[in-house]
Scaffold this motif. Sequence first.
Motif, PDB file in Angstrom:
ATOM      1  N   SER A   1      29.792   1.972  51.053  1.00  0.00           N
ATOM      2  CA  SER A   1      30.916   2.612  51.725  1.00  0.00           C
ATOM      3  C   SER A   1      31.748   3.413  50.732  1.00  0.00           C
ATOM      4  CB  SER A   1      31.808   1.546  52.390  1.00  0.00           C
ATOM      5  OG  SER A   1      32.304   0.652  51.406  1.00  0.00           O
ATOM      6  N   VAL A   2      32.615   4.271  51.272  1.00  0.00           N
ATOM      7  CA  VAL A   2      33.636   4.984  50.506  1.00  0.00           C
ATOM      8  C   VAL A   2      34.969   4.527  51.070  1.00  0.00           C
ATOM      9  CG1 VAL A   2      34.648   7.235  49.969  1.00  0.00           C
ATOM     10  CG2 VAL A   2      32.158   6.976  50.048  1.00  0.00           C
ATOM     11  N   THR A   3      35.851   4.034  50.193  1.00  0.00           N
ATOM     12  CA  THR A   3      37.122   3.468  50.639  1.00  0.00           C
ATOM     13  C   THR A   3      38.291   4.016  49.827  1.00  0.00           C
ATOM     14  OG1 THR A   3      36.841   1.579  49.144  1.00  0.00           O
ATOM     15  CG2 THR A   3      36.032   1.308  51.393  1.00  0.00           C
ATOM     16  N   THR A   4      39.486   3.819  50.345  1.00  0.00           N
ATOM     17  CA  THR A   4      40.691   4.272  49.658  1.00  0.00           C
ATOM     18  C   THR A   4      41.224   3.238  48.677  1.00  0.00           C
ATOM     19  OG1 THR A   4      42.087   3.469  51.463  1.00  0.00           O
ATOM     20  CG2 THR A   4      41.383   5.787  51.552  1.00  0.00           C
ATOM     21  N   ARG A   5      40.701   2.023  48.742  1.00  0.00           N
ATOM     22  CA  ARG A   5      41.139   0.958  47.840  1.00  0.00           C
ATOM     23  C   ARG A   5      39.934   0.285  47.200  1.00  0.00           C
ATOM     24  NH1 ARG A   5      45.723  -1.988  51.451  1.00  0.00           N
ATOM     25  NH2 ARG A   5      47.095  -0.186  51.587  1.00  0.00           N
ATOM     26  N   GLN A   6      40.150  -0.264  46.014  1.00  0.00           N
ATOM     27  CA  GLN A   6      39.114  -1.016  45.313  1.00  0.00           C
ATOM     28  C   GLN A   6      38.817  -2.308  46.050  1.00  0.00           C
ATOM     29  OE1 GLN A   6      39.782  -1.765  41.153  1.00  0.00           O
ATOM     30  NE2 GLN A   6      41.077   0.046  40.964  1.00  0.00           N
ATOM     31  N   GLN A   7      37.586  -2.778  45.923  1.00  0.00           N
ATOM     32  CA  GLN A   7      37.229  -4.102  46.414  1.00  0.00           C
ATOM     33  C   GLN A   7      37.680  -5.118  45.367  1.00  0.00           C
ATOM     34  OE1 GLN A   7      35.368  -4.755  49.597  1.00  0.00           O
ATOM     35  NE2 GLN A   7      36.626  -2.934  49.622  1.00  0.00           N
ATOM     36  N   ALA A   8      38.292  -6.176  45.805  1.00  0.00           N
ATOM     37  CA  ALA A   8      38.786  -7.211  44.891  1.00  0.00           C
ATOM     38  C   ALA A   8      37.640  -7.792  44.072  1.00  0.00           C
ATOM     39  CB  ALA A   8      39.477  -8.315  45.676  1.00  0.00           C
ATOM     40  N   GLY A   9      37.801  -7.792  42.747  1.00  0.00           N
ATOM     41  CA  GLY A   9      36.821  -8.376  41.845  1.00  0.00           C
ATOM     42  C   GLY A   9      35.643  -7.473  41.516  1.00  0.00           C
ATOM     43  N   TRP A  10      35.613  -6.261  42.027  1.00  0.00           N
ATOM     44  CA  TRP A  10      34.492  -5.347  41.763  1.00  0.00           C
ATOM     45  C   TRP A  10      34.801  -4.520  40.526  1.00  0.00           C
ATOM     46  CZ3 TRP A  10      31.260  -3.168  46.263  1.00  0.00           C
ATOM     47  CH2 TRP A  10      30.986  -4.189  47.185  1.00  0.00           C
ATOM     48  N   GLU A  11      33.757  -4.204  39.768  1.00  0.00           N
ATOM     49  CA  GLU A  11      33.867  -3.383  38.567  1.00  0.00           C
ATOM     50  C   GLU A  11      33.396  -1.969  38.897  1.00  0.00           C
ATOM     51  OE1 GLU A  11      35.039  -4.380  35.553  1.00  0.00           O
ATOM     52  OE2 GLU A  11      35.486  -6.350  36.406  1.00  0.00           O
ATOM     53  N   TYR A  12      34.229  -0.980  38.609  1.00  0.00           N
ATOM     54  CA  TYR A  12      33.915   0.411  38.925  1.00  0.00           C
ATOM     55  C   TYR A  12      33.684   1.235  37.666  1.00  0.00           C
ATOM     56  CZ  TYR A  12      35.345  -0.639  43.668  1.00  0.00           C
ATOM     57  OH  TYR A  12      35.421  -1.186  44.926  1.00  0.00           O
ATOM     58  N   ALA A  13      32.687   2.081  37.720  1.00  0.00           N
ATOM     59  CA  ALA A  13      32.410   3.044  36.654  1.00  0.00           C
ATOM     60  C   ALA A  13      33.131   4.342  37.004  1.00  0.00           C
ATOM     61  CB  ALA A  13      30.908   3.287  36.551  1.00  0.00           C
ATOM     62  N   ARG A  14      33.158   5.243  36.072  1.00  0.00           N
ATOM     63  CA  ARG A  14      33.699   6.597  36.305  1.00  0.00           C
ATOM     64  C   ARG A  14      32.514   7.525  36.564  1.00  0.00           C
ATOM     65  NH1 ARG A  14      38.417   6.917  37.794  1.00  0.00           N
ATOM     66  NH2 ARG A  14      38.468   9.037  37.081  1.00  0.00           N
ATOM     67  N   PRO A  15      32.709   8.605  37.307  1.00  0.00           N
ATOM     68  CA  PRO A  15      31.610   9.554  37.518  1.00  0.00           C
ATOM     69  C   PRO A  15      31.077  10.035  36.161  1.00  0.00           C
ATOM     70  CG  PRO A  15      33.468  10.111  38.899  1.00  0.00           C
ATOM     71  CD  PRO A  15      33.930   9.023  37.969  1.00  0.00           C
ATOM     72  N   GLY A  16      29.782  10.104  36.039  1.00  0.00           N
ATOM     73  CA  GLY A  16      29.176  10.563  34.800  1.00  0.00           C
ATOM     74  C   GLY A  16      28.931   9.478  33.765  1.00  0.00           C
ATOM     75  N   ASP A  17      29.442   8.257  34.001  1.00  0.00           N
ATOM     76  CA  ASP A  17      29.176   7.158  33.070  1.00  0.00           C
ATOM     77  C   ASP A  17      27.675   6.889  33.016  1.00  0.00           C
ATOM     78  OD1 ASP A  17      31.844   6.843  32.533  1.00  0.00           O
ATOM     79  OD2 ASP A  17      32.049   4.886  33.506  1.00  0.00           O
ATOM     80  N   ASP A  18      27.211   6.455  31.867  1.00  0.00           N
ATOM     81  CA  ASP A  18      25.796   6.144  31.697  1.00  0.00           C
ATOM     82  C   ASP A  18      25.400   4.807  32.317  1.00  0.00           C
ATOM     83  OD1 ASP A  18      25.316   8.492  30.309  1.00  0.00           O
ATOM     84  OD2 ASP A  18      25.784   7.574  28.372  1.00  0.00           O
ATOM     85  N   ASP A  19      26.371   3.963  32.634  1.00  0.00           N
ATOM     86  CA  ASP A  19      26.063   2.610  33.100  1.00  0.00           C
ATOM     87  C   ASP A  19      26.360   2.401  34.589  1.00  0.00           C
ATOM     88  OD1 ASP A  19      28.787   2.814  32.829  1.00  0.00           O
ATOM     89  OD2 ASP A  19      29.049   0.879  31.854  1.00  0.00           O
ATOM     90  N   LEU A  20      26.129   3.408  35.418  1.00  0.00           N
ATOM     91  CA  LEU A  20      26.392   3.266  36.849  1.00  0.00           C
ATOM     92  C   LEU A  20      25.623   2.096  37.455  1.00  0.00           C
ATOM     93  CD1 LEU A  20      26.424   6.962  38.151  1.00  0.00           C
ATOM     94  CD2 LEU A  20      28.362   5.490  37.584  1.00  0.00           C
ATOM     95  N   GLU A  21      24.413   1.852  36.968  1.00  0.00           N
ATOM     96  CA  GLU A  21      23.578   0.772  37.499  1.00  0.00           C
ATOM     97  C   GLU A  21      24.195  -0.601  37.261  1.00  0.00           C
ATOM     98  OE1 GLU A  21      22.422   3.145  35.427  1.00  0.00           O
ATOM     99  OE2 GLU A  21      21.332   4.374  36.868  1.00  0.00           O
TER     100      GLU A  21
END
Length: 113
Positions: A34-54
Amino acid sequence: MTDEDTATVTVRYTCPHCGAVTSVERTPDLADRSVTTRQQAGWEYARPGDDDLEDADGIAFLCGEDDPVTDLDGNEIEGCGRPYYLNFVRYEQGVELEPDPPTYGGPRFDFQA
């Protein structure tokens, strides 16, 4: 490493605040939830273009700040500068985790068939 291991695709995401479109180059095996306006609690987010998206649980965008954005026709526009989040499908011990809808806090765009 084979060509298949390094293959990428360009995927477009729409800001839920203003409708601006951003593109991300990534591996095709990541599954979008999904695409949301808020972060999911406890989830780790990368930035666009980061090498570690996986290794991340999703991508955190700042509309128009990370990369150029366009309208739906492909014309470059200014983004609204607000954050939004792409959430990947997550698994725990091989079982797909169902997100908790109350933590979304905004529009929900599910990519399930």
